[in-house]
Structure formats: structure tokens, C-alpha cells
Design a protein around this motif. Structure first.
Motif, PDB file in Angstrom:
ATOM      1  N   LYS A 117       0.817  -1.224   0.000  1.00  0.00           N
ATOM      2  CA  LYS A 117       0.000   0.000   0.000  1.00  0.00           C
ATOM      3  C   LYS A 117       0.848   1.270   0.000  1.00  0.00           C
ATOM      4  O   LYS A 117       0.544   2.228  -0.698  1.00  0.00           O
ATOM      5  N   ASN A 118       1.939   1.257   0.778  1.00  0.00           N
ATOM      6  CA  ASN A 118       2.763   2.475   0.846  1.00  0.00           C
ATOM      7  C   ASN A 118       3.915   2.466  -0.163  1.00  0.00           C
ATOM      8  O   ASN A 118       4.774   3.328  -0.132  1.00  0.00           O
ATOM      9  N   GLN A 119       3.924   1.495  -1.038  1.00  0.00           N
ATOM     10  CA  GLN A 119       4.874   1.357  -2.151  1.00  0.00           C
ATOM     11  C   GLN A 119       6.321   1.152  -1.721  1.00  0.00           C
ATOM     12  O   GLN A 119       7.242   1.476  -2.448  1.00  0.00           O
ATOM     13  N   THR A 120       6.504   0.591  -0.521  1.00  0.00           N
ATOM     14  CA  THR A 120       7.827   0.095  -0.141  1.00  0.00           C
ATOM     15  C   THR A 120       8.092  -1.176  -0.942  1.00  0.00           C
ATOM     16  O   THR A 120       9.203  -1.412  -1.398  1.00  0.00           O
ATOM     17  N   ILE A 121       7.058  -2.000  -1.091  1.00  0.00           N
ATOM     18  CA  ILE A 121       7.053  -3.093  -2.058  1.00  0.00           C
ATOM     19  C   ILE A 121       6.413  -2.509  -3.297  1.00  0.00           C
ATOM     20  O   ILE A 121       5.258  -2.070  -3.258  1.00  0.00           O
ATOM     21  N   HIS A 122       7.198  -2.491  -4.400  1.00  0.00           N
ATOM     22  CA  HIS A 122       6.756  -1.720  -5.564  1.00  0.00           C
ATOM     23  C   HIS A 122       7.025  -2.443  -6.880  1.00  0.00           C
ATOM     24  O   HIS A 122       6.946  -1.834  -7.940  1.00  0.00           O
ATOM     25  N   ASP A 123       7.410  -3.706  -6.816  1.00  0.00           N
ATOM     26  CA  ASP A 123       7.663  -4.447  -8.052  1.00  0.00           C
ATOM     27  C   ASP A 123       6.619  -5.537  -8.237  1.00  0.00           C
ATOM     28  O   ASP A 123       6.072  -6.063  -7.271  1.00  0.00           O
ATOM     29  N   ALA A 124       6.353  -5.865  -9.484  1.00  0.00           N
ATOM     30  CA  ALA A 124       5.247  -6.762  -9.829  1.00  0.00           C
ATOM     31  C   ALA A 124       5.394  -8.157  -9.225  1.00  0.00           C
ATOM     32  O   ALA A 124       4.421  -8.715  -8.714  1.00  0.00           O
ATOM     33  N   LYS A 125       6.604  -8.736  -9.261  1.00  0.00           N
ATOM     34  CA  LYS A 125       6.750 -10.102  -8.769  1.00  0.00           C
ATOM     35  C   LYS A 125       6.443 -10.197  -7.282  1.00  0.00           C
ATOM     36  O   LYS A 125       5.838 -11.168  -6.827  1.00  0.00           O
ATOM     37  N   THR A 126       6.840  -9.174  -6.523  1.00  0.00           N
ATOM     38  CA  THR A 126       6.612  -9.208  -5.077  1.00  0.00           C
ATOM     39  C   THR A 126       5.163  -8.892  -4.746  1.00  0.00           C
ATOM     40  O   THR A 126       4.572  -9.537  -3.870  1.00  0.00           O
ATOM     41  N   VAL A 127       4.582  -7.941  -5.443  1.00  0.00           N
ATOM     42  CA  VAL A 127       3.147  -7.659  -5.252  1.00  0.00           C
ATOM     43  C   VAL A 127       2.348  -8.925  -5.561  1.00  0.00           C
ATOM     44  O   VAL A 127       1.451  -9.305  -4.805  1.00  0.00           O
ATOM     45  N   PHE A 128       2.683  -9.593  -6.658  1.00  0.00           N
ATOM     46  CA  PHE A 128       2.014 -10.835  -7.032  1.00  0.00           C
ATOM     47  C   PHE A 128       2.148 -11.864  -5.913  1.00  0.00           C
ATOM     48  O   PHE A 128       1.169 -12.514  -5.523  1.00  0.00           O
ATOM     49  N   ALA A 129       3.367 -12.021  -5.375  1.00  0.00           N
ATOM     50  CA  ALA A 129       3.613 -13.012  -4.327  1.00  0.00           C
ATOM     51  C   ALA A 129       2.819 -12.695  -3.058  1.00  0.00           C
ATOM     52  O   ALA A 129       2.253 -13.591  -2.431  1.00  0.00           O
ATOM     53  N   VAL A 130       2.759 -11.431  -2.688  1.00  0.00           N
ATOM     54  CA  VAL A 130       1.993 -11.035  -1.495  1.00  0.00           C
ATOM     55  C   VAL A 130       0.505 -11.324  -1.711  1.00  0.00           C
ATOM     56  O   VAL A 130      -0.165 -11.860  -0.826  1.00  0.00           O
ATOM     57  N   GLN A 131       0.001 -11.003  -2.880  1.00  0.00           N
ATOM     58  CA  GLN A 131      -1.416 -11.276  -3.169  1.00  0.00           C
ATOM     59  C   GLN A 131      -1.686 -12.781  -3.212  1.00  0.00           C
ATOM     60  O   GLN A 131      -2.732 -13.247  -2.752  1.00  0.00           O
TER      61      GLN A 131
END
Length: 181
Positions: free
Chosen positions: A157-171
Motif C-alpha cells: 500500500k505504501n509502495q515500499t514493495i513496488h515491483d510486480a513479482k513481489t506484489v504478485f507473491a503477497v497477493q
């Protein structure tokens, strides 16, 4: 042949690098006209979602020059020539986090930016971690952090995680957790 196919009529190599190659291809379009496509060739990569016994996600903080900032990511790296994705994933996990895993579950492979690049990432998950020795590449500097799923979601949400692969993994983790309820 698919009616959307673009036939390559000419290829010009622009740059050959350590990580990527760049070429320009002239193509014949489905309507008979021609166009040019700038293409980034990449050997492929792996990414790993490591989970500790306590249910924490093991992530790395790393400066990314292309973004000119530090972001938080799941451990990842490019495939070496002739290397199988699973072997690469095990190697990258240990190099970047110090954790070893004899078993990794394959989640999915996906293209990162198919409009201009052929990079494919093979994503794995493991909760079978054993402590090993961190050994990043000589030009790689990173911090290892362990966070809860909720903390990772906040980082998205706060864009500390900001890359697609990591966002995908978190989701993926969030959906997996929801499926357990």
C-alpha cells in the motif's frame, strides 16, 4: 498460423550486455504493412517466496538504480546459461537470504513486460527453510527482513514493495490464507 502473427523480416542487434540484449525487429503486420519492434532479450529469472516457521515472509531490501530508490522484494535472480529454474531458485534463495530449502513448490511462470521484453519469471514458494550462509553477488548489497503477511500488505500500500513479482507473491499469499479459512 494465427491471424495476429507478425512475421519478422529483419533483425538488427543494438546491444549485447551481461543481463540483457536489445534488438530491433522489422515485422510484417497482419494487414501487410510493416513496423518496427524494439525487443529486450533476457535469459529468464526466478523468484522465491520463503516463509519461516513463524509464518514470516523473508524479503530483501535492495537499491534499484533503474528506480533510483531502495525497494523491498522477494529474493530473485536471473537464470544462468543452461541452468534449470528450480536449481536457480535454490541458489538464489541461499545467496540472498542465507536460507536453504531442499523442497520448493512451483507456483507459476509469468512474463514481466511482454510488450517489449521476453523475460519470464518462475515463481516458487517454500516453508521448509534451513539456515545457511548469505553469499550475495559481489555487486549486490541487500538487507534481509522478515515480515508478517499483514506488514507486507501495508508495504504494498505504501509502495515500499513496488515491483510486480513481489506484489504478485503477497497477493498469492493473501489468497492462500483466505482459502485456509
Amino acid at each position: 498460423m494465427d491471424h495476429l502473427y507478425e512475421k519478422t523480416t529483419k533483425t538488427t542487434d543494438i546491444f549485447k550486455g551481461k543481463v540483457i540484449d536489445l534488438k530491433v525487429e522489422e515485422v510484417e503486420l497482419p494487414n501487410g504493412k510493416t513496423s518496427k519492434r524494439e525487443i529486450v532479450k533476457h535469459p529468464g529469472a526466478v523468484a522465491i517466496l520463503p516463509i519461516t516457521k513463524e509464518g514470516k515472509l523473508v524479503l530483501v531490501r535492495q537499491y534499484r538504480k533503474a528506480l533510483d530508490k531502495v525497494i523491498v522484494e522477494i529474493p530473485a535472480g536471473k537464470l544462468e546459461k543452461g541452468e534449470e529454474p528450480l536449481a536457480s531458485a535454490k541458489r538464489e534463495l541461499e545467496e540472498e537470504t542465507g536460507y536453504k530449502a531442499d523442497y520448493l513448490d512451483f507456483i507459476v511462470s509469468f512474463y514481466t513486460s511482454p510488450g517489449f521484453a521476453d523475460e519470464i519469471i518462475h515463481l516458487y514458494i517454500t516453508d521448509k527453510l534451513k539456515k545457511g550462509q548469505v553469499a550475495p553477488d559481489e555487486d549486490e548489497f541487500l538487507d534481509i527482513i522478515e515480515v508478517s503477511l499483514e506488514e507486507a500488505e501495508e508495504m504494498v500500500k505504501n509502495q515500499t514493495i513496488h515491483d510486480a513479482k513481489t506484489v504478485f507473491a503477497v497477493q498469492y499469499m493473501k489468497l492462500r490464507e483466505l482459502g485456509k479459512k
